[in-house]
Design an enzyme around this catalytic site. Structure first.
Site, short mmCIF file in Angstrom:
data_model
loop_
_atom_site.label_atom_id
_atom_site.label_comp_id
_atom_site.label_asym_id
_atom_site.label_seq_id
_atom_site.Cartn_x
_atom_site.Cartn_y
_atom_site.Cartn_z
N GLU A 165 64.12 73.24 66.74
CA GLU A 165 64.89 72.01 66.87
C GLU A 165 66.39 72.26 66.74
OE1 GLU A 165 62.18 72.38 65.01
OE2 GLU A 165 60.75 70.98 65.90
N ARG A 168 65.51 68.77 60.64
CA ARG A 168 65.81 70.20 60.55
C ARG A 168 67.11 70.54 61.27
NH1 ARG A 168 61.17 74.44 60.97
NH2 ARG A 168 60.87 73.48 58.94
N LYS A 217 42.53 80.24 69.99
CA LYS A 217 42.49 78.87 69.49
C LYS A 217 41.16 78.25 69.93
CE LYS A 217 46.09 75.49 68.98
NZ LYS A 217 47.51 75.16 69.13
#
Ligand SMILES: Cc1ncc(C[n+]2csc(CCOP(=O)(O)OP(=O)(O)O)c2C)c(N)n1
Length: 664
Positions: free
Chosen positions: A371, A399, A285
């Site tokens: 979640e 979700r 990253k």
């Protein structure tokens, strides 16, 4: 801006016209431009830098946009946007009418699938690949997903299904940088880890291959078995192969030559009927911009910064954020009650639960981008007498809806849902708006729903939720509070009790959450004109303070509700349901977000345009008051509709009394 190699690229077709040797220079130019542009506008820097070669390689080798590219989340897609004709639009990224920080089908034909939430790319790509097959089309679908995205259960559901279907025209590219926003969590991350796939493994595979070619035919079978065993023990691809994918990798995701060669091989594999294929690319990253590479977490999502030093523009000191007050309050409560544990789904920093983790590492859980699991995990903890607090953005809680219904509310379990980023979210746009939670929660059994008017009330609501013996949800917005003093003592509020902030009998504004302040200002403005307007801080959308609401409504000529949420099914709807059930009819205006897609933009400007700030409330009150008599003291219209400011008849007839304290 100086001339760039990118000037000649308006579409992937233009990219593919370039000779292969020039592709690394394109990647370099993209990287430089991403840094330049994001340094001015802010955005998802580290993730986008980490995906430059993969995106360039995909667009160079595959026939995009005919071959469909689905990006997971979409936050890593800046190179994709630049290669597909949106380079000049970066100055308005995340702004009203500008390009999105994520992906929108309406923005470009190259955005094959809209995205903003994690874990969707493989399912969407599989659907597309399947559709091509149904339609007899010779097209490919590609999903690009990070190792963070891969912690979402949905990603595995899709892999499982794709393997089962033996989907020949599907490629999944796993962009493995060992990071979600913060370091990735879980066994999956370690399983993929480059430590396992170290050169030694490749060397051992190489020896096995040499051995295979050097031995006589009858031993081949055993040798093949030996190679399989090596794979079993060493290859991070075992899991994917078990799921029915051909595993390719791990490859070095920043070596443009390697990336191109790999995708070309993969294309050939697909042509040979060997799909589905998973390419495992190791990336870093922030690659190529030293400050971001050094601290990818800090540069995941950034504001503007100075390129040479990497320094961010200093932020003006301001009131504490709701997130910080939330975490600090939870820490205080957790010091008193060791049953309290905190849960986040990959948003430790965003929710400020990293502060909680520092003090209570063993009582803090980051479950990954999961979640659904977070909510049912909380339910399980609650079954055994713990007090779990799951801090999940309003938008991401969507979700986990069935988990909230089936696992928490139906079983009346003691779970607190702290819904962060409730309301308008500004630059993150439509995919991230927290505008539906009141509607989707208030219909559920057992749960109580509340919203604080300011950061001080958030403290008290958190205690209320934690002490409440059942499911409790608190919605609070992104960012800074009002700067009100924080009460040193945190007290639980009486459940279902509103706060009458200001009395009055010309009209009443019933406000939910952070709109209370604007309601107070509006009432003060009308007071200067001689109208007496009551302001009720509802505190609870469920249970409503029925007695108080019926009482203030009954003695007012007009009523306004205000909330930062979709009007349909929201707080105002709840008030109207109550009034109608009791036959209390008053001219009413429900100020809320209109029922349409709310795109990115400046949240304060959007609020104003929607009439949710003081002037909007003043205007609504003026219009209603004018329509119901016009002058400060006239009550004629009210009388004409059967009510008088003091009449309690209607209420009494329906069994309620203005001062009755129930139901709470
Ligand atoms: C359902 C959902 N939960 C949380 C988020 C917030 N989020 C955005 S990006 C991200 C990390 C993604 O990590 P990864 O897929 O590895 O991509 P990377 O940024 O490392 O390239 C998270 C948690 C989200 N977008 N969707």
């Amino acid at each position: 801006m100086k001339r760039s190699l990118l000037d000649s690229i308006q579409s992937p077709g233009d990219l593919r016209k370039l000779p292969r040797e020039q592709v690394p220079a394109v990647a370099e130019a993209l990287r430089e431009e991403i840094v330049q542009r994001v340094s001015r506008t802010g955005g998802h820097l580290a993730s986008s830098l980490g995906a430059v070669e993969l995106l360039t390689g995909i667009h160079y080798v595959f026939d995009t946009p005919q071959d469909r590219l689905c990006l997971d989340v979409g936050h890593q897609g800046y190179a994709h946007k630049m290669l597909t004709g949106r380079r000049e639009e970066f100055d308005r990224i995340g702004k009203a009418d500008g390009i999105s920080k994520f992906l929108r089908r309406s923005e470009s034909p190259a955005d094959a699938f809209g995205a903003g939430h994690a874990g969707t790319s493989i399912s969407a790509a599989l659907g597309m690949a399947r559709a091509f097959e149904h339609q007899g089309k010779d097209q490919i679908a590609i999903a690009l997903i990070g190792d963070g995205g891969m912690t979402a259960g949905m990603a595995f559901e899709a892999l499982n299904h794709a393997g089962h279907l033996k989907q020949k025209n599907l490629v999944v590219v796993l962009n493995d940088n060992e990071m979600s926003i913060s370091p990735n969590v879980g066994a999956m991350g370690s399983y993929l880890s480059r430590k396992l796939s170290a050169p030694m493994v490749r060397r051992m595979k190489g020896w096995a291959r040499e051995f295979l070619t050097s031995i006589p035919g009858d031993m081949l079978h055993w040798a093949q078995k030996a190679e399989e065993s090596l794979k079993v023990f060493f290859s991070p691809g075992l899991l994917f192969e078990a799921l029915g994918f051909k595993y390719v990798g791990p490859i070095q995701g920043h070596r443009m030559d390697v990336v191109l060669e790999t995708f070309e091989n993969v294309k050939a594999m697909l042509a040979n009927g060997e799909g589905p294929v998973l390419v495992h690319a190791l990336t870093a990253k922030g690659h190529g911009y030293e400050p971001a590479e050094r601290d990818p977490f800090k540069y995941h999502g950034v504001g503007s910064f100075d390129i040479s030093s990497g320094a961010f523009k200093p932020q003006k000191p301001g009131p504490p954020k709701y997130q910080k007050v939330f975490a600090q309050t939870l820490i205080r409560l957790a010091r008193e009650d060791e049953r309290i544990v905190a849960i986040t789904a990959a948003m430790a920093d965003g929710t400020s639960l990293d502060l909680f983790e520092r003090e209570f590492p063993s009582r803090f859980y980051d479950v990954g981008i999961a979640e659904q699991h977070a909510v049912t995990f909380a339910a399980g903890l609650a079954c055994e007498g713990m007090k779990p607090v799951a801090a999940i953005y309003s938008t991401f809680l969507q979700r986990a809806y069935d988990q909230v219904v089936h696992d928490v509310c139906l079983q009346n379990l003691d779970v607190t849902l702290a819904m962060d980023r409730a309301g308008l979210v500004g630059a993150d746009g439509a995919t991230h708006q927290g505008l539906y939670d009141i509607a989707f929660l208030r219909a559920l059994p057992n749960i109580i729903c509340m919203a604080p008017k300011d950061e001080n009330e958030l403290q008290h609501m958190l205690r209320t939720a934690v002490e409440y013996d059942g499911p409790a949800a608190i919605r609070y917005p992104r960012g800074a509070g009002f700067g009100v003093p924080l009460d040193p003592e945190i007290k639980a509020l009486p459940v279902g009790e509103a706060e009458l902030i200001r009395d009055g009998d010309d009209a009443v504004v019933i406000a939910y959450g952070t709109r209370v302040n604007a309601a107070e200002e509006a009432a003060a403005e009308l007071a200067a004109e001689g109208f007496s307007v009551a302001v009720l801080n509802a505190r609870f959308a469920k249970p409503l303070d029925e007695a108080r609401i019926l009482s203030v409504a009954a003695r007012s000529r007009a009523l306004v509700t205000v909330e930062e949420h979709m009007g349909m099914g929201g707080f105002g709807s709840a008030v109207l349901e109550l009034l109608s059930a009791h036959g209390v009819v008053r001219p009413t205006r429900c100020l809320a977000v209109p029922n349409r897609l709310v795109e990115q933009g400046d949240a304060a400007a959007q609020r104003s345009a929607m009439g949710l700030e003081t002037p909007g409330i003043v205007q609504a009150l003026r219009e209603l008051l004018a329509a119901t008599g016009g002058t400060p003291d006239s009550r004629d219209q009210l009388a004409a509709t059967g009510g008088t400011p003091d009449s309690r008849d209607q209420l009494a007839a329906t069994g309620g009394t203005p001062d009755s304290q129930e139901p709470r």
